[in-house]
Design a protein around this motif. Structure first.
Motif, PDB file in Angstrom:
ATOM      1  N   PHE A 305       0.591  -1.288  -0.099  1.00  0.00           N
ATOM      2  CA  PHE A 305      -0.052   0.054  -0.054  1.00  0.00           C
ATOM      3  C   PHE A 305       0.910   1.217  -0.016  1.00  0.00           C
ATOM      4  CE2 PHE A 305      -2.650  -3.509   1.630  1.00  0.00           C
ATOM      5  CZ  PHE A 305      -3.963  -3.053   1.302  1.00  0.00           C
ATOM      6  N   SER A 306       0.343   2.371  -0.175  1.00  0.00           N
ATOM      7  CA  SER A 306       0.973   3.533  -0.406  1.00  0.00           C
ATOM      8  C   SER A 306       0.067   4.828  -0.094  1.00  0.00           C
ATOM      9  CB  SER A 306       1.657   3.844  -1.836  1.00  0.00           C
ATOM     10  OG  SER A 306       0.667   4.103  -2.744  1.00  0.00           O
ATOM     11  N   LEU A 344       2.704   4.380  15.842  1.00  0.00           N
ATOM     12  CA  LEU A 344       1.636   3.553  16.051  1.00  0.00           C
ATOM     13  C   LEU A 344       1.327   2.978  14.801  1.00  0.00           C
ATOM     14  CD1 LEU A 344      -0.966   2.447  17.683  1.00  0.00           C
ATOM     15  CD2 LEU A 344      -2.145   4.631  17.038  1.00  0.00           C
ATOM     16  N   CYS A 345       1.387   3.692  13.645  1.00  0.00           N
ATOM     17  CA  CYS A 345       1.233   3.081  12.189  1.00  0.00           C
ATOM     18  C   CYS A 345       1.918   2.184  12.047  1.00  0.00           C
ATOM     19  CB  CYS A 345       1.245   4.134  11.105  1.00  0.00           C
ATOM     20  SG  CYS A 345      -0.098   5.248  11.184  1.00  0.00           S
ATOM     21  N   ARG A 346       3.360   2.093  12.350  1.00  0.00           N
ATOM     22  CA  ARG A 346       4.129   1.317  12.133  1.00  0.00           C
ATOM     23  C   ARG A 346       4.045  -0.219  12.956  1.00  0.00           C
ATOM     24  NH1 ARG A 346      10.947   2.028  11.599  1.00  0.00           N
ATOM     25  NH2 ARG A 346      10.421   2.423   9.352  1.00  0.00           N
ATOM     26  N   LYS A 347       3.839   0.190  14.261  1.00  0.00           N
ATOM     27  CA  LYS A 347       3.615  -1.119  15.026  1.00  0.00           C
ATOM     28  C   LYS A 347       2.317  -1.774  14.454  1.00  0.00           C
ATOM     29  CE  LYS A 347       2.680  -2.292  19.945  1.00  0.00           C
ATOM     30  NZ  LYS A 347       2.441  -2.003  21.227  1.00  0.00           N
ATOM     31  N   TRP A 357       7.495   2.088   5.827  1.00  0.00           N
ATOM     32  CA  TRP A 357       8.748   2.950   5.340  1.00  0.00           C
ATOM     33  C   TRP A 357       8.115   4.421   4.537  1.00  0.00           C
ATOM     34  CZ3 TRP A 357       7.432  -1.346   2.861  1.00  0.00           C
ATOM     35  CH2 TRP A 357       7.562  -1.357   1.504  1.00  0.00           C
ATOM     36  N   LEU A 358       9.250   5.011   4.616  1.00  0.00           N
ATOM     37  CA  LEU A 358       8.936   6.364   4.047  1.00  0.00           C
ATOM     38  C   LEU A 358       9.713   6.312   2.535  1.00  0.00           C
ATOM     39  CD1 LEU A 358       8.186   9.497   3.765  1.00  0.00           C
ATOM     40  CD2 LEU A 358      10.582   9.848   4.686  1.00  0.00           C
ATOM     41  N   PHE A 369       4.176   7.345   1.967  1.00  0.00           N
ATOM     42  CA  PHE A 369       4.459   6.206   2.968  1.00  0.00           C
ATOM     43  C   PHE A 369       3.958   5.002   2.356  1.00  0.00           C
ATOM     44  CE2 PHE A 369       4.019   9.833   5.851  1.00  0.00           C
ATOM     45  CZ  PHE A 369       5.149   9.905   6.701  1.00  0.00           C
ATOM     46  N   ARG A 370       4.777   4.020   2.489  1.00  0.00           N
ATOM     47  CA  ARG A 370       4.470   2.532   1.928  1.00  0.00           C
ATOM     48  C   ARG A 370       4.439   1.466   3.001  1.00  0.00           C
ATOM     49  NH1 ARG A 370       4.421   2.619  -3.513  1.00  0.00           N
ATOM     50  NH2 ARG A 370       5.513   4.607  -4.526  1.00  0.00           N
ATOM     51  N   TRP A 371       3.539   0.557   3.139  1.00  0.00           N
ATOM     52  CA  TRP A 371       3.683  -0.456   3.897  1.00  0.00           C
ATOM     53  C   TRP A 371       2.948  -1.763   3.177  1.00  0.00           C
ATOM     54  CZ3 TRP A 371       0.121   3.489   3.554  1.00  0.00           C
ATOM     55  CH2 TRP A 371      -1.175   2.840   3.354  1.00  0.00           C
ATOM     56  N   THR A 372       3.384  -2.952   3.883  1.00  0.00           N
ATOM     57  CA  THR A 372       2.777  -4.156   3.307  1.00  0.00           C
ATOM     58  C   THR A 372       1.955  -4.748   4.305  1.00  0.00           C
ATOM     59  OG1 THR A 372       4.749  -5.201   4.023  1.00  0.00           O
ATOM     60  CG2 THR A 372       5.097  -4.557   1.735  1.00  0.00           C
ATOM     61  N   LEU A 373       0.907  -5.630   3.802  1.00  0.00           N
ATOM     62  CA  LEU A 373       0.301  -6.388   4.697  1.00  0.00           C
ATOM     63  C   LEU A 373      -0.077  -7.788   3.970  1.00  0.00           C
ATOM     64  CD1 LEU A 373      -2.727  -3.633   5.457  1.00  0.00           C
ATOM     65  CD2 LEU A 373      -0.796  -4.716   6.901  1.00  0.00           C
TER      66      LEU A 373
END
Length: 381
Positions: A305-306, A344-347, A357-358, A369-373
């Motif tokens: 996601f981004s 909190l988002c990273r946790k 990560w940024l 901001f990007r993150w994986t799920l």
């Protein structure tokens, strides 16, 4: 000590399905038949040679050969019997002993000692296996003690969360409310400096309440609402946008999105994740009306996601610092907050088995901001 047994061993395939004892028995049977056949054939040949009525010298030589062959066959028979005894008591029996001991350990009795005295190779092997068993048991006991200590610590943290959410907030509410009442009742007798002091007191109490609530949210991740199921991330985003509807309208924020997939996660925490990121984009907006885009793409067994905005952005040198709790890049009077939002988002993301990560490549064009799920499998629908 008895703990959970190990999983059953893999079934052998091919010729490995036969135990080593049967291999020795089969080989011994073939050797015995060959030996008996050789004895019979040799005796027949000698008897035929004697039936030819040879002269005295040849008959004497045949007699000596007959004796030599009898002695040779006796020696071979003795060696065969001795080899069978050696294999039985020096190889097969120790292997059975080691196998039986390993089965007891695998069944859950990890205090059972592995010890085989012979032969030297099996004795060394059993010694190494027992040393590994002892190290595993020691490590398991340490891990068990640490887990018990962690459970106790978690219990204390839960008790602290209860105290923080009830016993600490009530005095803060009283401080704020009575200070405001003091200002209202004695406003005519207070000068401008006194009113300023009262404002500082009320503002400090409210900021403390906000900080306590954010700390409680941070501590609850993975504990109070930790159930993870197949969740529609688009519905989580819809809920976050509904929670922020008033703020989005007041700031004229525009939110665009890709078609968001289903993931394995917790609905409440994913809603909180989207809500915090959108709030962060609105807080650190530029002079133009905020624009936020939620994108997604497949990356193996994960969805990446981004969240991109057109705000003031973040310098790449602060890419790690912004995810630390209580870390702020701007003064509180310019951008209010507790400095817990991105932590909190990273946790939340890491609890779901992903990473956040940024995107440093977006520097100077707002923040991304990007993150994986983890993706939900087709059989989980």
């Amino acid at each position: 000590m008895s703990i959970h047994p190990l999983p059953p061993p893999k079934e052998p395939v091919g010729l490995g399905r036969l135990p080593v004892a049967r291999w020795f028995m089969f080989t011994g049977a073939v050797a015995g038949v060959a030996f008996a056949a050789g004895v019979v054939v040799t005796m027949l040949m000698l008897s035929q040679a004697q039936a030819l009525d040879p002269n005295a010298d040849v008959a004497a030589q045949i007699g000596r050969l007959n004796v030599a062959l009898i002695v040779l066959f006796a020696v071979l028979l003795g060696c065969g019997v001795g080899l069978a005894i050696i294999v039985r008591y020096a190889v097969l029996k120790p292997i059975d002993q080691l196998t039986d001991q390993v089965r007891k350990v695998a069944a859950g009795d990890f205090d059972h000692t592995l010890q085989v005295d012979r032969p030297a190779e099996l004795a060394e092997l059993s010694s190494h296996l027992d040393a590994m068993r002892d190290r595993v048991v020691s490590a398991w006991r340490v891990a068990s003690d640490q887990a018990e200590e962690l459970r106790r610590s978690n219990g204390e943290l839960e008790q602290f969360a209860y105290v923080a959410s009830h016993d600490l907030q009530e005095p803060l509410r009283k401080v704020a409310s009575f200070t405001q009442m003091l200002e209202q009742r004695y406003s005519e007798e207070l000068d401008e400096r006194a009113r300023q002091y009262i404002h500082y007191a009320v503002d400090g109490a409210k900021r403390m309440q906000l900080l306590i609530n954010d700390l409680l949210d941070f501590s609850r991740v993975g504990r109070a609402t930790g159930e993870r199921t197949v969740t529609d991330s688009g519905e989580a985003l819809n809920q976050a946008m509904e929670n922020l509807s008033a703020t989005l309208e007041d700031t004229e924020t525009t939110i665009t999105r890709d078609d968001l997939p289903k993931v394995k996660g917790n609905r409440l925490q994913l809603t909180q994740l989207f809500q915090n990121l959108i709030e962060n984009a609105i807080k650190f907006r530029s002079e133009a009306p905020p624009r936020v885009h939620i994108g997604v793409k497949r990356s193996g067994d994960m969805w990446e996601f981004s969240c991109s905005d057109n705000g003031i952005g973040v310098e790449s040198k602060y890419a790690d610092r912004i995810f630390l709790i209580f870390q702020r890049l701007h003064p509180r009077d310019v951008y209010p907050g507790t400095g817990i939002g991105l932590a909190l988002c990273r946790k939340i993301v890491e609890y779901h088995g992903g990473q956040m990560w940024l995107d440093k490549s977006a520097e100077g064009q707002g923040a991304t901001f990007r993150w994986t799920l983890p993706a939900a499998g087709d059989d989980d629908d």
